[in-house]
Design a protein around this motif. Sequence first.
Motif, PDB file in Angstrom:
ATOM      1  N   ALA A 106      -3.510   0.733   4.339  1.00 22.70           N
ATOM      2  CA  ALA A 106      -3.482  -0.528   3.911  1.00 22.70           C
ATOM      3  C   ALA A 106      -4.195  -1.588   4.668  1.00 22.70           C
ATOM      4  CB  ALA A 106      -1.900  -0.826   4.117  1.00 22.70           C
TER       5      ALA A 106
ATOM      6  N   ASP B  25      -7.889  -1.402   3.286  1.00 16.70           N
ATOM      7  CA  ASP B  25      -8.091  -2.143   2.111  1.00 16.70           C
ATOM      8  C   ASP B  25      -8.277  -3.560   2.345  1.00 16.70           C
ATOM      9  OD1 ASP B  25      -8.361   0.346   0.831  1.00 16.70           O
ATOM     10  OD2 ASP B  25      -6.309   0.325   0.320  1.00 16.70           O
ATOM     11  N   LYS B  26      -7.346  -4.005   3.152  1.00 17.27           N
ATOM     12  CA  LYS B  26      -7.216  -5.511   3.634  1.00 17.27           C
ATOM     13  C   LYS B  26      -8.744  -5.813   4.300  1.00 17.27           C
ATOM     14  CE  LYS B  26      -4.483  -8.490   6.285  1.00 17.27           C
ATOM     15  NZ  LYS B  26      -4.771  -8.687   7.688  1.00 17.27           N
TER      16      LYS B  26
ATOM     17  N   GLU C 119     -11.563  -8.710   2.756  1.00 18.21           N
ATOM     18  CA  GLU C 119     -11.816  -9.771   3.521  1.00 18.21           C
ATOM     19  C   GLU C 119     -13.364 -10.023   3.754  1.00 18.21           C
ATOM     20  OE1 GLU C 119      -7.852 -10.411   6.102  1.00 18.21           O
ATOM     21  OE2 GLU C 119      -9.780  -9.582   7.052  1.00 18.21           O
TER      22      GLU C 119
END
Lengths: 415, 315
Positions: free
Chosen positions: B87, B90-91, B95
């Motif tokens: 998670a 992917d963040k 960004e």
Amino acid sequence: MEVLKIATAGSVDDGKSTLIGRLLYDTKSLTEDKLEAIEKTSRQKGYDYLDFSLATDGLVAEREQGITIDVAHIYFSTPKKSYIIADTPGHVEYTRNMVTGASTSQAAIILIDARKGVVEQTNRHFFINNLLRIKEVIIAINKMDLVGFSQERFNAIKADFQALMAKRDYAEQKITFIPISALNGDNVVTKSKNIPWYAGVTILEHLEHLDLAAVSNSGTPRFPVQYVIRPKTQDFHDFRGFAGKVYGGELHVGDEVVVLPSMTKSRIKAIYFHNKKYSTAPRRSSVTLTLSDELNLSRGDMLVRAGDLPAMDKEVTATVSWMDAHSLVTGKKYKVQHGVHKVWAKVDAIIHKIHPDYSGIEENVSALQMNDIAKVRLRFNKPIFYDRFKEHRTNGSFIILDSSTNNTAGVGFID
Amino acid sequence: MNTIIEEIQKTETIDAMDRPKANALEHEAIYIIREVAAQFERPVLLFSGGKDSITLVRLAQKAFWPAKIPFPLMHIDTGHNFPETLAFRDKLIAEMGVELIVRSVQDSIDQGKVIEESGKYASRNTLQTTTLLDAIEEFKFDACIGGARRDEEKARAKERIFSVRDDFGQWDEKNQRPELFDMLNGEIEIGQNVRVFPISNWTELDVWTYIEKENIEIPSIYFSHPRKTFLRDGLIWSAADDIVFRTEDETVSERRVRFRTVGDMSCTAAVESHADTIEKVVSEIRESKISERGARIDDKRSEAAMERRKQQGYF
């Protein structure tokens, strides 16, 4: 935090790995699981002491033969400084590793076995540290416990070594003699109770007191262009930044600079580190510079302050340390990497070979073998912008690449 | 981007003492990363989602600002990752707007290139070497930047900053190129590649203090959290029944733990900890008496475990 890099040198069985293990142990840098592994292996081998050398001898072959065969890096820190030790082997055939370890170090420790005194190997260790212009050298006279902590023995070895010092080229090098026993920890981190006649500092105390700025090599500022940053985004459409590391001294916004080799003049418009601007780029900082004029620089060019020009030449005389299994031959084409600048090179002549044990020179040499050191004459296809090694450790050195194997075959220090 | 421009305009007037902080390790790492971009045609940054590769990403951003990082990131997905790590990955990618390549060990298993280990200590840690080498060949990467550090393990202490691998991904530790001064030799033959380690000279504590100082976001599993765990060989294992094999007498209980290193669930042990902020983590590391890799089950297999894996092409 300050980082001090130290090269170590000693002959086989002088107790170099034990000294490093002792430094780690007494500064509480060995973690419980590492200590446990050392205790376990020492027991298995039937030793009645802790074999600290097991903390540093990394490769399987080394553990099997009980010797160190390559450069290993060991880390420890005190509240005051971080230390990186380049552990280099002491055999005759491994001159190349010692040169390598010394090239990135600001201080060196040379070990001498108090029973054996100054041996041929000691000459080599000292020669290389002096050739590489290491500013601070500790002569650790080890195994004092095996000579009854004798002051006479210590003084005799010191006198022998001082005779060697008379032959050195780099006379400003600072030498400190310390009597130690690495196995028992005398004068490594804590002061020895067994050597009352010695009033000086321990090895760690000496290292802790070293002023990092003073032991680092300085000179005039040199800025080799490493990479050109052109984002071409909407916000930075015309941004043309020259990325690189500052060597020798610092650069300031507004400094008048000259671009080599074009000799074009400009001024430093801005100094960036990440997304912030600064007025000063300190020595050894990796910054990005912009210039007040739109100039087309590329990798390998160099920015220097106007009035501080380096030498520009297609021919140099240099002391070369050869590191490759294929010998250096005159007339063969090599690549030379001077900082980030690459040129083609030929060795025009081997002037003489230098015996790295202070036993003199040898003329009429046609090729260099691995671990040989020699004075040579080199010719390049394009000029390089250099300082003498004496005046600038970074801009006065280069590596030689063998274009048929791509290996780093040697290193040169420009006269 | 506007905020950055405003920030720059604000700092337009600067006093003479204003200079970047003297963090020697940071400047060295940025220099190395720039050498990769300059010397190679197809570099890649190997991204595991762990603190070391997250630190590398920050250093790469600094190295090329205001331009984007000029190479993609690649994650070798073992299928045994902590969900929190994925998670986070992917963040971060979203960004930054950089390219992420993912190649999975499951595919290598399905293609019959590797065989899943079985038994109590089964892990996919060694299998990922094959997936990595295949991906290097597929994309013709000539340089792979990794977050390995010399202080992690004895065999890594001998690793070069530019470490040449042959076309089988093998590391010839007895025939390494000498590295002198700052000069990095990236010349290779077609088919060879170079593993690059910009934070070679950092210690675990250096990485943590950097993360603290730079305020870098890291996955939540690095901080104290309640987790279902069981004990084996004196280490705390994650009770993730679909991934980690557990015998009946290995009973599960909830502990407050955190991870010091993030590998797979099947080969990374947790430590009991109440450190739930970066400040607390840093002070815990400072006082810690167990080395980081002491919690890596894969290294405990034998004293020469890491060296053997490295020779075969492991990172």
